[in-house]
Design a protein around this motif. Structure first.
Motif, short mmCIF file in Angstrom:
data_model
loop_
_atom_site.label_atom_id
_atom_site.label_comp_id
_atom_site.label_asym_id
_atom_site.label_seq_id
_atom_site.Cartn_x
_atom_site.Cartn_y
_atom_site.Cartn_z
N GLY A 122 0.79 -1.23 0.00
CA GLY A 122 0.00 0.00 0.00
C GLY A 122 0.82 1.28 0.00
O GLY A 122 2.05 1.27 0.21
N ASN A 123 0.12 2.39 -0.21
CA ASN A 123 0.74 3.71 -0.18
C ASN A 123 1.51 3.90 1.12
O ASN A 123 1.01 3.56 2.20
N ASN A 124 2.72 4.42 1.02
CA ASN A 124 3.55 4.79 2.17
C ASN A 124 4.00 3.61 3.03
O ASN A 124 4.53 3.82 4.12
N VAL A 125 3.81 2.38 2.60
CA VAL A 125 4.23 1.21 3.37
C VAL A 125 5.70 0.92 3.09
O VAL A 125 6.18 1.08 1.96
N THR A 126 6.43 0.48 4.12
CA THR A 126 7.83 0.09 3.97
C THR A 126 7.95 -1.41 4.21
O THR A 126 7.49 -1.92 5.23
#
Length: 188
Positions: free
Chosen positions: A169-173
């Protein structure tokens, strides 16, 4: 006369990459599991992985097509010390934004997409249908399997293994050496 390319690995990834590399290069293979002289999909196995230093005079270009991320990194490091160059194998049906950054020695297969602002490191394998969205980062020696999506501003750490049919997902590391199994999705 076409340039020569040495592909390290004749397993599944090696055979798929070979089909595409043969369109631009005169290819040969090295693989510890085959006897030199064996012909695979029209390319000869010319030695074992340990022979890449001996083969450097005949071949200056090399791509590692081994799915094991740590081993792929190790072979690339050894080949770099010898002096090999690492072209990318990018299938014609893939789309790479002119505003994306792609490292060297990458394999980007059918219908993969790398959008603007995305950064893909060295020695990365993006399998069929992978999407790397805007401003995301895929670090060196990552393997992303079929039909997976790395969303905007996501960060996939060095040597991570991303399975098939999943979304980061968005902004996941995803951490260095992280593993995300097939069909899973990670979100904030």
């Amino acid at each position: 006369m076409r340039e020569k390319l040495l592909l390290v690995g004749a397993g599944g990834f090696g055979r798929v990459a070979l089909e595409h590399a043969q369109q631009a290069f005169d290819c040969a293979l090295v693989d510890d599991g085959y006897v030199p002289g064996t012909v695979i999909n029209g390319a000869e196995v010319v030695g074992k992985v340990g022979d890449i230093a001996r083969l450097f005079g005949e071949y200056q270009k090399l791509v590692v097509v081994i799915g094991n991320n740590k081993l792929r990194e190790k072979v690339y490091q050894e080949a770099a010390a010898i002096g090999y160059d690492f072209p990318n194998i990018i299938v014609s049906s893939a789309y790479i934004s002119p505003h994306a950054t792609i490292g060297s020695g990458c394999i980007i297969l059918n219908n993969a997409v790398v959008q603007g602002g995305a950064k893909v490191g060295n020695g990365v394998i993006l399998n069929t249908g992978v999407e790397v969205h805007l401003d995301s980062v895929v670090e060196d020696y990552v393997l992303i399997y079929t039909n997976s999506v790395v969303r905007t501003h996501a960060h996939v750490g060095r040597r991570a293994h991303i399975g098939s049919t999943l979304t980061i997902g968005n902004n996941v590391t995803v951490p260095e050496d992280g593993v995300v199994e097939n069909g899973c999705s990670l979100s904030v």
